[in-house]
Design an enzyme around this catalytic site. Structure first.
Site, PDB file in Angstrom:
ATOM      1  N   SER A   1       0.677  -1.061   0.148  1.00  0.00           N
ATOM      2  CA  SER A   1       0.001  -0.142   0.173  1.00  0.00           C
ATOM      3  C   SER A   1       1.029   0.935  -0.259  1.00  0.00           C
ATOM      4  O   SER A   1       2.062   1.304   0.075  1.00  0.00           O
ATOM      5  CB  SER A   1      -0.715   0.134   1.605  1.00  0.00           C
ATOM      6  OG  SER A   1      -1.590   1.078   1.328  1.00  0.00           O
TER       7      SER A   1
ATOM      8  N   TYR B   1      -2.311   0.104  11.015  1.00  0.00           N
ATOM      9  CA  TYR B   1      -2.307  -0.025   9.433  1.00  0.00           C
ATOM     10  C   TYR B   1      -0.444   0.038   8.765  1.00  0.00           C
ATOM     11  O   TYR B   1      -0.208  -0.925   8.186  1.00  0.00           O
ATOM     12  CB  TYR B   1      -3.011   0.195   9.202  1.00  0.00           C
ATOM     13  CG  TYR B   1      -3.267  -0.039   6.982  1.00  0.00           C
ATOM     14  CD1 TYR B   1      -4.080  -1.173   7.121  1.00  0.00           C
ATOM     15  CD2 TYR B   1      -3.329   0.524   6.427  1.00  0.00           C
ATOM     16  CE1 TYR B   1      -4.128  -1.436   5.516  1.00  0.00           C
ATOM     17  CE2 TYR B   1      -3.412   0.400   4.847  1.00  0.00           C
ATOM     18  CZ  TYR B   1      -3.404  -0.862   4.799  1.00  0.00           C
ATOM     19  OH  TYR B   1      -4.011  -1.141   3.527  1.00  0.00           O
TER      20      TYR B   1
HETATM   21  P1  NDP Z   1     -11.089  -5.708   0.622  1.00  0.00           P
HETATM   22  O1  NDP Z   1     -11.791  -5.676   1.898  1.00  0.00           O
HETATM   23  O2  NDP Z   1     -12.705  -5.389  -1.033  1.00  0.00           O
HETATM   24  O3  NDP Z   1     -10.774  -6.956   0.161  1.00  0.00           O
HETATM   25  C1  NDP Z   1     -10.061  -7.836   1.289  1.00  0.00           C
HETATM   26  C2  NDP Z   1     -10.310  -9.129   1.231  1.00  0.00           C
HETATM   27  O4  NDP Z   1      -9.324 -10.318   1.500  1.00  0.00           O
HETATM   28  C3  NDP Z   1     -11.463  -9.997   0.876  1.00  0.00           C
HETATM   29  O5  NDP Z   1     -11.796 -10.854  -0.234  1.00  0.00           O
HETATM   30  C4  NDP Z   1     -11.507 -10.657   2.218  1.00  0.00           C
HETATM   31  O6  NDP Z   1     -12.369 -12.130   2.151  1.00  0.00           O
HETATM   32  C5  NDP Z   1      -9.952 -10.847   2.299  1.00  0.00           C
HETATM   33  N1  NDP Z   1      -9.640 -11.374   4.191  1.00  0.00           N
HETATM   34  C6  NDP Z   1     -10.048 -10.239   4.924  1.00  0.00           C
HETATM   35  N2  NDP Z   1      -9.502 -11.032   6.176  1.00  0.00           N
HETATM   36  C7  NDP Z   1      -8.470 -11.953   5.847  1.00  0.00           C
HETATM   37  C8  NDP Z   1      -8.793 -13.132   6.483  1.00  0.00           C
HETATM   38  N3  NDP Z   1      -8.427 -13.058   7.653  1.00  0.00           N
HETATM   39  N4  NDP Z   1      -8.251 -14.469   5.493  1.00  0.00           N
HETATM   40  C9  NDP Z   1      -8.820 -14.822   4.708  1.00  0.00           C
HETATM   41  N5  NDP Z   1      -8.991 -13.625   3.743  1.00  0.00           N
HETATM   42  C10 NDP Z   1      -9.104 -12.347   4.108  1.00  0.00           C
HETATM   43  O7  NDP Z   1     -10.907  -4.820   0.159  1.00  0.00           O
HETATM   44  P2  NDP Z   1      -8.950  -4.652  -0.913  1.00  0.00           P
HETATM   45  O8  NDP Z   1      -9.771  -5.399  -2.266  1.00  0.00           O
HETATM   46  O9  NDP Z   1      -9.269  -3.041  -0.899  1.00  0.00           O
HETATM   47  O10 NDP Z   1      -8.156  -5.073  -0.108  1.00  0.00           O
HETATM   48  C11 NDP Z   1      -7.487  -6.115  -0.843  1.00  0.00           C
HETATM   49  C12 NDP Z   1      -5.354  -6.082  -0.745  1.00  0.00           C
HETATM   50  O11 NDP Z   1      -4.872  -4.323  -1.012  1.00  0.00           O
HETATM   51  C13 NDP Z   1      -5.782  -5.468   1.044  1.00  0.00           C
HETATM   52  O12 NDP Z   1      -4.266  -5.748   1.444  1.00  0.00           O
HETATM   53  C14 NDP Z   1      -5.350  -4.274   1.462  1.00  0.00           C
HETATM   54  O13 NDP Z   1      -4.731  -3.419   2.727  1.00  0.00           O
HETATM   55  C15 NDP Z   1      -4.875  -3.351   0.055  1.00  0.00           C
HETATM   56  N6  NDP Z   1      -4.674  -2.205  -0.002  1.00  0.00           N
HETATM   57  C16 NDP Z   1      -6.028  -1.645  -0.462  1.00  0.00           C
HETATM   58  C17 NDP Z   1      -6.560  -0.176  -0.605  1.00  0.00           C
HETATM   59  C18 NDP Z   1      -8.005   0.413  -0.683  1.00  0.00           C
HETATM   60  O14 NDP Z   1      -7.942   2.084  -0.933  1.00  0.00           O
HETATM   61  N7  NDP Z   1      -8.809  -0.364  -1.128  1.00  0.00           N
HETATM   62  C19 NDP Z   1      -5.563  -0.306  -0.660  1.00  0.00           C
HETATM   63  C20 NDP Z   1      -4.112   0.009  -1.409  1.00  0.00           C
HETATM   64  C21 NDP Z   1      -4.018  -1.407  -0.381  1.00  0.00           C
HETATM   65  P3  NDP Z   1     -12.990 -12.597   3.169  1.00  0.00           P
HETATM   66  O15 NDP Z   1     -14.212 -11.570   3.891  1.00  0.00           O
HETATM   67  O16 NDP Z   1     -13.988 -13.562   2.267  1.00  0.00           O
HETATM   68  O17 NDP Z   1     -12.542 -13.669   3.845  1.00  0.00           O
HETATM   69  C1  8X3 Z   2      -5.343   1.644   1.673  1.00  0.00           C
HETATM   70  C2  8X3 Z   2      -4.890   2.751   1.567  1.00  0.00           C
HETATM   71  O1  8X3 Z   2      -4.682   5.192   2.392  1.00  0.00           O
HETATM   72  O2  8X3 Z   2      -6.066   4.032   3.160  1.00  0.00           O
HETATM   73  O3  8X3 Z   2      -4.527   1.051   2.148  1.00  0.00           O
HETATM   74  O4  8X3 Z   2      -3.941   3.708   3.753  1.00  0.00           O
HETATM   75  S1  8X3 Z   2      -5.175   3.994   2.902  1.00  0.00           S
END
Ligand code: NDP
Ligand code: 8X3
Length: 250
Positions: free
Chosen positions: A138, A151
């Site tokens: 991220s 985070y």
């Molecule tokens: P979502 O919440 O849409 O997706 C998160 C995914 O992670 C879901 O499929 C969820 O599946 C899975 N997950 C969460 N906890 C667990 C667990 N304990 N075990 C297994 N699976 C888990 O978020 P994003 O798609 O945005 O996030 C994906 C990645 O991208 C993350 O690592 C996030 O930190 C990163 N990210 C996101 C950003 C944003 O602004 N959205 C920016 C930068 C990075 P389920 O609940 O079915 O288990």
């Molecule tokens: C997700 C982006 O700005 O919410 O990793 O940390 S931010």
């Protein structure tokens, strides 16, 4: 022979979009997540395009993670591409009032979960002397923002682990990459703010990155020639200059 990719967090957001992108390209898929119904629905949609196997486990559960990956049928055992994507932010609080359950969730899922999945997958890659690992970090792994404390720490750890993997796996010819997005419009904010109305405003007033944008970048990374490894990539929406500077039209 078709490549096999294992994607964690495939039930939503970036992981689900990546599953669709890879399926379009005929990559065989192992889709992981806790929400089994969603895994079944996605499998049903994608199996017209490619081979799909689902694994339903919580990455916090060390034994469950190893068991799930060990249980893969022979056709899916030789994982070529690992997308370590499962993760979330939990809460946005100053360090002095932060919730320890939120801290546990972020360190256990974003850091330890990523390590468990990697530990289960890497031995097959080292034996075969091939593989590509993409860790979803991220912009929060590159800078710390107010109330982001734990985070940001978890995503800084993802970057350190990515570098460590690249160093240790160098002799095996395994590519290791971190893709670090800024704001992406997914369920991320619903999880972070536990369904609170504040989550609805996070992506308002500007065009945030979409999960498909990241999926396309991931596909670009995995399709570079053998001598090219995209090691570390930062991507923001155009409206975003840093974690705290976002040009919003209100
Ligand atoms: P979502 O919440 O849409 O997706 C998160 C995914 O992670 C879901 O499929 C969820 O599946 C899975 N997950 C969460 N906890 C667990 C667990 N304990 N075990 C297994 N699976 C888990 O978020 P994003 O798609 O945005 O996030 C994906 C990645 O991208 C993350 O690592 C996030 O930190 C990163 N990210 C996101 C950003 C944003 O602004 N959205 C920016 C930068 C990075 P389920 O609940 O079915 O288990
Ligand atoms: C997700 C982006 O700005 O919410 O990793 O940390 S931010």
């Amino acid at each position: 022979m078709k490549k096999i990719a294992l994607i964690t967090g495939a039930t939503s957001g970036i992981g689900r979009a990546t599953a669709h992108e890879f399926a379009n390209q005929g990559i065989h898929l192992i889709l992981c997540g806790r929400r089994e119904e969603r895994l079944d629905t996605i499998k049903k949609a994608l199996k017209k395009q490619t081979e799909v196997y689902t694994l339903n486990f919580d990455v916090r559960d060390k034994e469950g993670t190893f068991k799930a990956i060990e249980s893969l049928p022979d056709d899916f055992k030789n994982i070529d591409i690992l997308i370590n994507n499962a993760g979330n932010a939990h809460g946005l609080d100053p360090i002095q009032t932060g919730n320890t359950d939120d801290w546990d969730a972020m360190m256990d899922i974003n850091v330890k979960g990523l390590l468990y999945v990697s530990k289960a997958v890497i031995p097959n890659m080292t034996t075969r002397k091939t593989g590509h690992i993409i860790n979803i970090g991220s912009s929060a792994g590159k800078e710390v923002y107010p109330k982001g404390n734990v985070y940001c720490a978890s995503k800084h750890a993802v970057l350190a682990i990515t570098q460590g993997m690249r160093i240790d796996l160098n002799e095996f010819g395994i590519k290791v990459c971190a893709i670090n997005p800024g704001l992406v419009e997914t369920e991320f904010s619903q999880v972070r703010f536990k369904g609170d109305a504040i989550a609805d405003n996070v992506y308002k007033g500007y065009k945030a990155l979409q999960p498909q944008d990241i999926a396309e970048i991931i596909y670009f990374a995995i399709t570079r020639p053998p001598h090219v490894n995209i090691a570390d990539l930062l991507v923001f929406p155009t409206a975003q200059a840093s974690s705290t500077i976002v040009k919003k039209e209100f």
